[in-house]
Design a protein around this motif. Sequence first.
Motif, short mmCIF file in Angstrom:
data_model
loop_
_atom_site.label_atom_id
_atom_site.label_comp_id
_atom_site.label_asym_id
_atom_site.label_seq_id
_atom_site.Cartn_x
_atom_site.Cartn_y
_atom_site.Cartn_z
N ILE A 294 -12.60 -10.89 4.69
CA ILE A 294 -12.46 -9.81 3.61
C ILE A 294 -12.79 -8.34 4.30
N ASP A 295 -13.55 -8.30 5.41
CA ASP A 295 -13.58 -6.85 6.05
C ASP A 295 -12.66 -6.41 6.58
N GLY A 296 -11.70 -7.38 7.13
CA GLY A 296 -10.51 -7.30 7.87
C GLY A 296 -9.50 -6.62 6.91
N ILE A 297 -9.40 -7.13 5.67
CA ILE A 297 -8.39 -6.97 4.67
C ILE A 297 -8.79 -5.41 4.43
N ILE A 298 -9.97 -5.10 3.91
CA ILE A 298 -10.42 -3.85 3.53
C ILE A 298 -10.03 -2.64 4.69
N GLN A 299 -10.51 -3.07 5.92
CA GLN A 299 -10.03 -2.10 7.03
C GLN A 299 -8.56 -1.81 6.99
N PHE A 300 -7.67 -2.92 7.01
CA PHE A 300 -6.36 -2.90 7.24
C PHE A 300 -5.72 -1.97 6.27
N CYS A 301 -6.33 -2.21 5.14
CA CYS A 301 -5.51 -1.24 3.77
C CYS A 301 -6.14 -0.02 4.12
N GLU A 302 -7.45 0.27 4.39
CA GLU A 302 -7.83 1.90 4.51
C GLU A 302 -7.20 2.46 5.72
N GLU A 303 -6.69 1.83 6.79
CA GLU A 303 -6.01 2.30 7.94
C GLU A 303 -4.47 2.46 7.44
N VAL A 304 -3.73 1.76 6.78
CA VAL A 304 -2.54 2.20 6.23
C VAL A 304 -2.48 3.19 5.32
N LEU A 305 -3.60 3.38 4.63
CA LEU A 305 -3.47 4.65 3.80
C LEU A 305 -3.51 5.90 4.31
N LYS A 306 -4.01 5.89 5.69
CA LYS A 306 -3.97 6.99 6.63
C LYS A 306 -2.39 7.23 6.99
N VAL A 307 -1.62 6.37 6.98
CA VAL A 307 -0.37 6.46 7.51
C VAL A 307 0.51 6.80 6.65
N VAL A 308 0.41 6.38 5.26
CA VAL A 308 1.43 6.75 4.13
C VAL A 308 1.01 8.01 3.30
N ASN A 309 1.54 8.36 2.39
CA ASN A 309 1.10 9.57 1.52
C ASN A 309 1.12 9.15 0.06
N ASP A 310 0.69 9.96 -0.90
CA ASP A 310 0.51 9.63 -2.20
C ASP A 310 1.81 9.53 -2.77
N GLU A 311 2.89 9.68 -2.49
CA GLU A 311 4.16 9.33 -2.95
C GLU A 311 4.85 8.02 -2.54
N THR A 312 4.05 7.57 -1.75
CA THR A 312 4.69 6.32 -0.99
C THR A 312 4.87 4.89 -2.07
N THR B 179 -7.38 1.28 -5.60
CA THR B 179 -8.12 0.57 -6.57
C THR B 179 -8.42 -0.96 -6.06
N TYR B 180 -7.61 -1.66 -5.32
CA TYR B 180 -7.62 -2.98 -4.85
C TYR B 180 -8.81 -2.92 -3.62
N ILE B 181 -8.54 -1.81 -2.59
CA ILE B 181 -9.79 -1.80 -1.90
C ILE B 181 -11.13 -1.52 -2.36
N ASP B 182 -11.09 -0.74 -3.43
CA ASP B 182 -12.58 -0.37 -4.07
C ASP B 182 -13.09 -1.97 -4.63
N MET B 183 -12.12 -2.46 -5.14
CA MET B 183 -12.70 -3.82 -5.84
C MET B 183 -12.90 -4.88 -4.77
N LEU B 184 -12.41 -4.83 -3.70
CA LEU B 184 -12.78 -5.82 -2.53
C LEU B 184 -14.17 -5.32 -1.96
N ILE B 185 -14.13 -4.11 -1.85
CA ILE B 185 -15.66 -3.55 -1.43
C ILE B 185 -16.75 -4.10 -2.45
N VAL B 186 -16.65 -3.96 -3.65
CA VAL B 186 -17.66 -4.40 -4.74
C VAL B 186 -17.77 -5.98 -4.22
N VAL B 187 -16.95 -6.62 -4.29
CA VAL B 187 -16.94 -8.40 -4.20
C VAL B 187 -17.62 -8.42 -2.63
#
Length: 290
Positions: A198-216, A233-241
Amino acid sequence: PELADIEALASAFFWDFGAEIVVEKVADNLHVLFGVGGNIAVSLGADGVFIVDDQFPQVMPKIKAAIADLGGDNIDFAVTTHWHFDHAEGNNVFGPSGAQIIAQENSRYMMLNPQPINLSFIVYPQQPYPLEAVPEITYKNSMNLHLNGDRIELYHFGHAHTTGDSAVYLRDSNVLHMGDVFNMTGPPFIDADNGGSIDGIIQFCEEVLKVVNDETIVVPGHGPISTTQDLQTYIDMLIVVRDRIRSQIDEGKNLEEILASDPTKEWRDKFGEGPFIQGVVDRAYAGMTK
């Protein structure tokens, strides 16, 4: 959990191999095919047909027909976001017919070896893929392809859903395919027995968001076309869980006690019961206590 064949999996996931393929245009010369299993991205152009993931041999006639309707012929390039059956077994058709298959190097390794996939409620005994269905081009952390007027960037940000995930960003079209690191039909499956966490999924998603932009435009592994806000939103939920599970592990609670505390209640409220609601807790716990 008991071993399952593909028919048992289809029953568990409510898959219908007779279902029609739904096609949605997301950019010029770029479409997403929704069928049985993971979402397929299809780029068509002067360099041929480029796809991301390819579902199952059982639905291949319909996938081929959908691509033909878009004006495509044989598959020239196929990225496998990860080696799981519902995203990669179509390689058994496209590989022998000449597609160049591309994946992160750990996925190639996994595809060469028998790899049981423990979904917490059933186990699928994934067998080695035939050599012609295995990626012939691999990368470690990132690579670029230049096809059909698009700069296609592949990224691997460490262990996430599995040990060999790729995010595929078609930069000029501004479309991102996340494979099963991002799911829009419920919580993710964490393949904890094969390097997922679960930590890996969170980190992977956070890193991807640095590559793309708000319109992606974001294509999840399963579910409807999404936005970067959906991904956040998905990242935020995963962090809570993750934090709920982690704090209870630190208190010395076992898996049964943690399940009883209902750490994924918001996901259950949104998506209903489904096996992955408990499964994400089971597999997150497995990854955290390894």
